[in-house]
Design a protein around this motif. Structure first.
Motif, short mmCIF file in Angstrom:
data_model
loop_
_atom_site.label_atom_id
_atom_site.label_comp_id
_atom_site.label_asym_id
_atom_site.label_seq_id
_atom_site.Cartn_x
_atom_site.Cartn_y
_atom_site.Cartn_z
N TYR A 31 0.80 -1.10 -0.09
CA TYR A 31 0.12 0.00 -0.10
C TYR A 31 0.95 0.77 0.03
O TYR A 31 1.60 1.03 0.90
CB TYR A 31 -0.90 -0.09 0.88
CG TYR A 31 -1.37 -0.74 1.37
CD1 TYR A 31 -1.64 -2.31 1.91
CD2 TYR A 31 -3.21 -1.39 0.02
CE1 TYR A 31 -2.65 -3.13 2.07
CE2 TYR A 31 -3.81 -1.75 0.43
CZ TYR A 31 -3.34 -3.26 1.27
OH TYR A 31 -4.55 -4.63 1.59
N TYR A 33 0.62 5.66 -0.75
CA TYR A 33 -0.46 6.61 -0.63
C TYR A 33 -0.08 8.12 -0.98
O TYR A 33 1.05 8.09 -0.69
CB TYR A 33 -0.94 6.99 1.49
CG TYR A 33 -2.02 5.46 1.83
CD1 TYR A 33 -0.60 4.73 1.77
CD2 TYR A 33 -2.74 5.58 1.72
CE1 TYR A 33 -0.61 3.53 2.93
CE2 TYR A 33 -2.96 3.88 2.47
CZ TYR A 33 -2.04 3.06 2.54
OH TYR A 33 -2.97 2.36 3.51
N SER A 94 2.05 1.73 3.61
CA SER A 94 1.31 0.90 4.97
C SER A 94 2.46 -0.07 5.62
O SER A 94 2.88 -1.01 4.40
CB SER A 94 0.42 -0.07 4.60
OG SER A 94 -0.72 1.24 4.73
N THR A 98 -0.64 -5.68 10.95
CA THR A 98 -1.32 -5.89 10.83
C THR A 98 -1.36 -4.45 9.37
O THR A 98 -2.64 -4.68 8.84
CB THR A 98 -2.57 -5.79 12.24
OG1 THR A 98 -1.82 -3.89 12.41
CG2 THR A 98 -2.60 -6.72 12.78
N GLY A 99 -0.58 -4.03 9.43
CA GLY A 99 -0.81 -3.41 8.06
C GLY A 99 -1.24 -1.73 8.13
O GLY A 99 -1.19 -0.84 7.00
N GLU A 100 -1.90 -1.28 9.50
CA GLU A 100 -2.46 -0.24 8.80
C GLU A 100 -1.40 0.81 9.40
O GLU A 100 -1.85 2.07 9.33
CB GLU A 100 -3.18 -0.19 10.47
CG GLU A 100 -4.39 -1.00 10.49
CD GLU A 100 -3.75 -2.00 11.23
OE1 GLU A 100 -4.96 -2.60 12.62
OE2 GLU A 100 -3.02 -2.14 12.05
N THR A 101 -0.65 0.51 10.30
CA THR A 101 0.29 2.05 10.10
C THR A 101 0.67 2.55 9.08
O THR A 101 1.90 1.88 8.20
CB THR A 101 1.48 1.30 11.05
OG1 THR A 101 0.66 0.67 12.23
CG2 THR A 101 2.50 2.08 11.08
N GLN A 102 1.10 3.42 8.87
CA GLN A 102 1.85 4.73 8.10
C GLN A 102 2.75 5.37 8.13
O GLN A 102 3.40 5.68 9.01
CB GLN A 102 0.25 5.20 7.38
CG GLN A 102 -0.43 4.44 6.90
CD GLN A 102 -1.42 5.99 6.00
OE1 GLN A 102 -0.93 6.49 5.83
NE2 GLN A 102 -2.95 5.17 5.85
N TYR A 103 3.49 4.91 7.23
CA TYR A 103 5.51 5.90 7.50
C TYR A 103 5.72 6.55 6.20
O TYR A 103 5.15 6.35 5.40
CB TYR A 103 6.33 4.68 6.97
CG TYR A 103 6.01 4.32 8.66
CD1 TYR A 103 5.32 2.18 8.43
CD2 TYR A 103 6.89 4.33 10.42
CE1 TYR A 103 5.27 1.91 9.52
CE2 TYR A 103 6.14 3.45 11.38
CZ TYR A 103 6.16 2.19 11.26
OH TYR A 103 5.58 2.00 12.00
#
Lengths: 113, 112
Positions: A31, A33, A94, A98-103
């Motif tokens: 993912y 963004y 991401s 669990t893949g929600e954390t965005q850097y």
């Protein structure tokens, strides 16, 4: 820094010209963004990608297009830049269990004259 | 659409005091709540996050609390130091691959 780079880091352009910003990641994240950050507005999502050639619109997508032909690169294009698109643009990925954390990447500061 | 309200927009404290920043969210499906710190000219950096199955999480001087019923969550910084001065953003999100909705930020100033 999650292996994210952005180019260019700074750009000055004129109204009506096309502009492409590049986000590059080295860790095979699915993912990606694009956000823009403006004073008083926080960060707002422009477009995102959930895989090669799979993209979708965010909250403020008008005037922007994206492409993702390789996992590692996510391109943001302003087809005809306007002064309202003067902003700081951040790419994010991401990651995490669990893949929600965005850097976030380091950002690109764009000035449209 | 989904919305995250963040208060206060500015906060000034003396070194050693505590600071509290509060956020409310509108999307009841949100289950992930990160906090970011952004120093001038830098990228937002994740400092702590909490998921909806947890009411509180702590990491040294930083803690986050979540009240899912009331749809609000808060950041607590104890024993503040000048290097805590920055803009702090809360956000709310769902599963991986979906957008984070950000609050508009709180500018924290810690004076020595």
């Amino acid at each position: 820094d999650a292996g994210i780079t952005q180019s260019p880091r700074h750009k000055v352009t004129e109204t009506g010209t096309p502009v492409t910003l590049r986000c590059h990641q080295t860790e095979n994240h699915r993912y990606m963004y694009w956000y823009r950050q403006d004073p008083g507005h926080g960060l707002r999502l422009i477009h995102y990608s959930y895989g090669v050639k799979d993209t979708d619109k965010g909250e403020v997508s008008d005037g922007y297009s994206v492409s993702r032909s390789k996992t590692e690169d996510f391109l943001l294009t302003l087809e005809s830049a306007t002064s309202s698109q003067t902003s700081v643009y951040f790419c994010a990925i991401s990651a995490g269990g669990t893949g929600e954390t965005q850097y976030f990447g380091p950002g690109t500061r764009l000035l449209v004259l | 659409g989904e919305n995250v309200e963040q208060h206060p927009s500015t906060l000034s404290v003396q070194e050693g005091d505590s600071a509290v920043i509060k956020c409310t969210y509108s999307d009841s499906a949100s289950n992930y709540f990160p906090w970011y710190k952004q120093e001038l000219g830098k990228r937002p950096q994740l400092i702590i996050d909490i998921r909806s199955n947890v009411g509180e999480k702590k990491d040294q001087r930083i803690a986050v609390t979540l009240n899912k019923t009331a749809k609000h969550f808060s950041l607590h910084i104890t024993e503040t130091q000048p290097e805590d001065s920055a803009v702090y953003f809360c956000a709310a999100g769902r599963q991986a691959g979906t957008a984070l909705i950000f609050g508009k930020g709180t500018t924290l100033s810690v004076s020595s």
